[in-house]
Design a protein around this motif. Structure first.
Motif, mmCIF file in Angstrom:
data_model
loop_
_atom_site.group_PDB
_atom_site.id
_atom_site.type_symbol
_atom_site.label_atom_id
_atom_site.label_comp_id
_atom_site.label_asym_id
_atom_site.label_seq_id
_atom_site.Cartn_x
_atom_site.Cartn_y
_atom_site.Cartn_z
ATOM 1 N N PRO A 214 -12.056 16.007 26.214
ATOM 2 C CA PRO A 214 -12.705 16.836 27.235
ATOM 3 C C PRO A 214 -14.213 16.980 27.023
ATOM 4 N N GLY A 215 -14.676 16.730 25.794
ATOM 5 C CA GLY A 215 -16.110 16.893 25.547
ATOM 6 C C GLY A 215 -16.821 15.573 25.359
ATOM 7 N N CYS A 216 -16.217 14.492 25.761
ATOM 8 C CA CYS A 216 -16.801 13.167 25.494
ATOM 9 C C CYS A 216 -17.163 12.479 26.801
ATOM 10 N N GLU A 217 -18.402 11.988 26.865
ATOM 11 C CA GLU A 217 -18.879 11.346 28.089
ATOM 12 C C GLU A 217 -18.117 10.065 28.392
ATOM 13 N N LYS A 218 -17.477 9.499 27.386
ATOM 14 C CA LYS A 218 -16.777 8.240 27.575
ATOM 15 C C LYS A 218 -15.405 8.449 28.230
ATOM 16 N N SER A 219 -14.975 9.680 28.267
ATOM 17 C CA SER A 219 -13.627 9.950 28.778
ATOM 18 C C SER A 219 -13.426 9.307 30.147
ATOM 19 N N GLY A 220 -12.322 8.625 30.307
ATOM 20 C CA GLY A 220 -12.054 7.926 31.560
ATOM 21 C C GLY A 220 -12.497 6.482 31.523
ATOM 22 N N ASN A 221 -13.478 6.187 30.641
ATOM 23 C CA ASN A 221 -13.916 4.798 30.454
ATOM 24 C C ASN A 221 -13.584 4.310 29.044
ATOM 25 N N CYS A 222 -12.864 5.124 28.319
ATOM 26 C CA CYS A 222 -12.646 4.867 26.896
ATOM 27 C C CYS A 222 -11.376 4.052 26.695
ATOM 28 N N LYS A 223 -11.511 3.013 25.892
ATOM 29 C CA LYS A 223 -10.375 2.133 25.676
ATOM 30 C C LYS A 223 -9.301 2.778 24.799
ATOM 31 N N LEU A 224 -9.741 3.522 23.817
ATOM 32 C CA LEU A 224 -8.774 4.208 22.951
ATOM 33 C C LEU A 224 -7.888 5.130 23.788
#
Lengths: 240, 598, 190
Positions: free
Chosen positions: A101-111
């Motif tokens: 929830p606090g990461c800008e990569k969320s939604g684009n993150c492969k993990l």
């Protein structure tokens, strides 16, 4: 048959391959998904995350490093392997600080996308809560080492594509960590640039461009639209 | 600052010259620099990186990877207690605490005067004469409280270790049973001459006929390995002797290098002759650094006698020489591709296989990596032939095997048996009574219970690299498993995620059980993680990391149960302890400031 | 992975399923999201009755079939409440990123709690010079933990917050006696 065809079977499906290709490369070209994380088709296989572990003729190994051979029988999508992959993801999640929830990569993150695909509902193991200070010294790029999964995609890209050698791994075991090639150890003291390819290869949110936060809202991002499995199938379709 | 920099240049320049500013020699350079400067400061790293024309991160990566390199001051005396389970059984923890008390020190903290620091390290290969320690890389064995007192007095006197009475550093061979290898008199050059008489192809044929298999544990057929290397297209080939004897409980290579070095070097030379390699390396674990001087003298004598160097035995083009490379405290470097990385001056992370070293090894050239003992056996085959050799041992495991016997027995030491010997026969010969378990082949091996003591040491039954640790009836097998769990978490290289994270999770769970907060839940989790590492890990280290622990769980369950809480679940962390900091800063100690043990 | 659902739908159909909910160190966002099931709450209320919950004002949890926990474990009071739920609920569910993985509160875990309290209560003007020490106040744990690190947890619903649809799917699966399953697009960590 006069010649052995360049095909193997993946979960019973026949897959064509070009000699020299790995099992994973051939599968992806065919639009077949084998879960993977540290692999990047533009780089040398790393083989460290082990999510792409498959059973080849009865023996387990990484699909990203094993060369495709005629007649191989490869098992990938089995409940047992998927269970182990889920367990592996859980181990990776508790090792770092993957606060989506606090990461800008969320939604684009492969993990995250792989975890969605494998229906990982929680990290399960006790968290290690690493304490790795963030590097915000560079004007255009920040690094949150707590999100690093040690896949070395930035290491390889900076060295082999950008020709700069900005990154490396140091330490051993759980103390392994990404280090920066400058006397201060800070990214701001290197010639790293936003135009470097290495600034954009991180599969997770460890290396992020500054000042573009949430340009695209959560919920409308890459893996919100389609699962990683669907995207790979679509990419292969488009490539044909 | 200027003064410091100047002295760095003065110290580093001759070292760098000696190593031709060659970055593949980074470990050797760092060893030499650290001997002079005590530790590798960031300033030193930067300087070396510039001189060697490599990124600072490469230097940093190596310094941080190896236990024996230090980025911070260590004191004039650096003392490391061996922490194998056999050392623990002999009371190393009490002696460790005793020394810390005498020196008023905390573990791994340098004394205020910069004189001394004391820490623990993985097995130093002195299990038959433990407890043992290393002081500035010199071993001291047979530790007693009195010996510790003497060491403390010497440390306080400031006398350099090189001037200490030599009896402190006496290391015994403890050869208890000698057969073909240990009982045959050595005559320099005999084996090389015998091999040359057979010719390269002839020698290879003898090797294959002997069916000699690698003594490092995996048991690959040595002749086939040599043939693959010999047949690989290349302008250069290498022979590497794996003397990174890191498996807890094994010390046979130490004895071989200390007293049978000629066998090792001749075996390497024969391998060079047979495969066409011209350069050999002995990759020696840093714990055995004290052997370097005598090994180098031996090499010098061989060169002088014409058994190393150019045109050996006057044969045109038979060139071979051997160099000794030191490791720096990393168990994973026993894995052949990690070893090769280390030999190239890098962190010892195992490579992706294939390609295998026989086609793509050191500097990506065909490379044979053989165990110390394997190379000694080569000399037997050269002298007496493959057919003779094959007559000893069992069908699939020919010849004799050295066992490093330690733990609860009357006569710990080296035993040379033909393959096929029963565990019970070894136990009888070494005078072990009331044995509840034997750990074969170290922390990565198997733990056998008495009902399995009829089994045989052989690749087809119980394979081993040589470690044979005996546990008597009063031993707590949980403690054994705990020691192995801590060992693997410390030694995991960190490359692949199953092993890196798995070994740490297992260690944490074992430590939770050790303090009485474990439940059946943790037992199940440990077994699950073992399966995960076995199936998913990148190399043998991770794949075997949970084996011995789970053997102990299966075969010695009561030893675990007595540490377990009867509850079905206890928190992952100590709740009461987690309030301690808050109690401290609020100065509270009322009933609500505690959560109890639940 | 974690234990099977123990409530048997056929038998409990005669009486209503008793559900308790609470927020530990959370923002009540997950509870707000629970309300996002909108009119479906009428269907839910046919088969469910609430024990302790922000929507009932019951202070202590009695025997329940299902307990839903929002928020992570940050202080001693959280521990007591969580234990009460575990003791009383047949099935305990972590719902939301904080309960599942520590979430936002756990982002303080790299800080020393003494330094954090001093910075808030001592180093700022107008707030005095003392860290509050009234025994009525719960003490902070040195680190914030997800709830499964403190008690055994049966199910997990990730999301910050999980959407109303996600909660609805999960809870209705559970009540119907299925193994609850969340997949795209209901499974979200953000």
């Amino acid at each position: 048959m006069s010649e052995i065809a360049n095909t193997f079977t993946l979960d019973g499906q026949i897959v064509q391959f070009t000699p020299g290709q790995t099992i994973l490369e051939a599968a992806l070209d065919a639009g077949l998904y084998i879960p993977h994380l540290c692999f990047n088709p533009e780089l040398k296989p790393h083989g460290s995350c082990k999510l792409c572990t498959v059973i080849v003729n009865g023996r387990s190994g990484s699909a990203c490093t094993i060369k495709a051979m005629p007649g191989q029988e490869v098992q990938s999508s089995t409940p047992e392997l998927d269970g182990r992959r889920r367990l592996q993801l859980q181990m990776i999640f508790v090792e770092g600080n993957h606060f989506c929830p606090g990461c800008e990569k969320s939604g684009n993150c492969k993990l995250q996308a792989v975890a969605y695909d494998l229906e990982m509902l929680n990290p399960h193991f006790p968290h290690f809560f690493p304490e790795r200070p963030i590097d915000a010294s560079h004007p255009d790029v920040m690094i949150d080492f707590n999100r690093c999964i040690l896949c070395e995609q930035c290491v390889q890209t900076s060295r082999d594509v950008d020709g700069k050698n900005i990154f490396a791994l140091a330490g051993r075991g759980m103390k392994s960590h990404l280090v920066i090639n400058s006397p201060s150890g800070k990214l701001g003291d290197t010639d790293f640039a936003l135009t470097d390819k290495a600034a954009h290869v991180c599969p997770v949110g460890a290396i992020l461009e500054k000042r573009v936060g949430y340009a695209k809202p959560i919920g409308e991002r890459k893996y919100d639209e389609q699962t990683i499995r669907e995207q790979i199938a679509a990419d292969a379709e488009g490539g044909l | 600052m200027t003064h410091l920099t100047l002295s760095l240049v003065e110290i580093a320049t001759p070292i760098l010259d000696r190593h031709h500013n060659d970055p593949t020699r980074l470990l050797q350079i760092l060893h030499d620099i650290q001997d002079e400067l005590d530790y590798i400061s960031p300033e030193t790293m930067e300087y070396l990186a510039n001189k060697l024309e490599i990124p600072i991160t490469r230097v940093q990566s190596v310094v941080e990877f190896y236990s024996f390199f230090h980025a911070k001051p260590n004191g004039k005396f650096r003392i490391l207690f061996s922490d194998n389970i056999t050392d623990r059984m002999l009371g190393n923890k009490d002696l460790f605490d005793h020394m810390l008390n005498r020196l008023h020190l905390e573990p791994d903290t340098v004394s205020e005067d910069g004189l001394v620091s004391v820490g623990m390290t993985s097995c130093t290969g002195m299990c038959d004469q433990g407890p043992a320690l290393l002081i500035n890389n010199m071993p001291i064995t047979h530790l007693t409280p009195r010996r510790i007192d003497e060491i403390c007095d010497l440390v306080k006197s400031g006398l350099p270790v090189s001037n200490w009475p030599s009896h402190y550093f006496k290391v015994d061979n403890n050869i208890r049973r000698a057969d073909e290898l240990l009982a045959t008199a050595y005559n320099m050059g005999d084996a090389i001459k015998a091999a040359v008489a057979k010719g390269a192809q002839g020698m290879l044929d003898e090797m294959k006929r002997s069916n000699l298999r690698g003594r490092g544990g995996a048991g690959f057929t040595t002749g086939v390995k040599w043939e693959l290397c010999r047949n690989s297209q290349s302008d250069e080939r290498f022979i590497v002797c794996n003397a990174d004897e890191g498996e807890p409980g094994t010390f046979k290579d130490r004895v071989l290098l200390q007293s049978f070095a000629g066998h090792v070097f001749e075996g390497m030379t024969i391998a060079g002759f047979t495969t066409g390699a011209k350069q050999g390396f002995v990759y020696l674990r840093a714990e055995y650094k004290y052997l370097v001087k005598s090994l180098q003298i031996f090499l010098e004598n061989m060169r002088a006698a014409g058994f190393l160097g150019q045109n050996i035995l006057g044969i045109d083009g038979f060139d071979f020489d051997i160099e000794i490379h030191l490791g720096a405290g990393a168990y994973v470097c026993g894995e052949e591709t990690a070893l090769i990385e280390s030999l190239e001056g890098k962190a010892g992370r195992p490579r992706i296989r294939p390609p295998f070293p026989v086609t793509c090894g050191y500097k990506n050239k065909p490379t044979v990596v053989n165990n110390v003992e394997t190379l000694c056996k080569v000399t037997e085959i050269a002298r007496r032939g493959g057919a003779w050799y094959e007559g000893r041992g069992t069908r699939q495991s020919t010849g004799t095997k050295l066992l490093s016997v330690s733990g609860d027995c009357a006569r710990p030491g080296i035993y040379e048996f033909p393959f096929g010997v029963r565990i019970s026969d070894v136990l009888e010969e070494c005078g072990a009574k009331d044995v509840i378990a034997v750990q074969i082949s170290g922390a990565a091996g198997v733990c056998l219970a008495p009902h399995e003591f009829h089994r045989r040491i052989a690749f087809e039954d119980v394979p081993t690299a040589g470690s044979f640790m005996i546990f008597g009836k009063d031993r707590d097998m949980f403690e054994v498993a705990l020691n192995f769990a801590e060992f693997f978490a410390h030694e995991s290289c960190g490359f692949c995620s199953p092993c890196r994270i798995g070994t740490s999770l297992v260690k944490d769970m074992m430590q939770k059980i050790a303090v009485g907060r474990g439940t059946k839940y943790e037992i199940n989790e440990i077994q699950r993680l073992r399966d995960q590492m076995k199936n998913f890990a990148h190399c043998g280290l991770g794949q075997t990391a949970g084996n011995a622990i789970c053997d102990c769980i299966t075969k010695f369950r009561p030893a675990f149960d007595k540490h377990l809480s009867s509850r079905d679940f206890l928190p992952a962390f100590d709740l009461e302890l987690s309030l301690a900091r808050s109690r401290e800063v609020t100065h509270r100690d009322d009933a609500d400031a505690h959560l109890g043990a639940k | 992975m974690d234990t099977q659902v123990s409530s048997q739908p056929q038998k409990v159909a005669k009486r209503k399923i008793r559900v308790a909910t609470t927020s530990l160190s959370g923002c009540f966002g997950c509870h707000m999201s629970l309300l996002d099931i909108d009119e479906r709450i009428l269907q839910l209320i046919e088969v469910v009755e609430f024990d302790r919950s922000p929507i009932t004002d019951i202070k202590h949890c009695g025997p329940c079939d299902i307990g839903l926990i929002e928020g992570s474990v940050c202080n001693s009071e959280n521990v007591h409440v969580l234990r009460e739920f575990r003791d009383n609920c047949n099935v305990l569910i972590a719902f939301g990123a904080c309960a599942v993985a520590g979430g936002l509160p756990a982002q303080r875990n790299h800080l020393d709690i003494g330094d954090a309290l001093r910075e808030v209560y001592c180093d700022r003007t107008g707030l005095g010079k003392q860290i509050p020490n009234d025994r009525e106040l719960p003490l902070l744990l040195d680190k914030v933990h997800p709830i499964n690190e403190v008690v055994r947890v049966d199910y997990f619903i990730p999301g910050c917050p999980p959407s109303g649809d996600t909660i609805w799917k999960f809870v209705t699966d559970l009540i119907a006696g299925h193994m609850p399953r969340l997949e795209h697009p209901l499974l979200k960590f953000d």
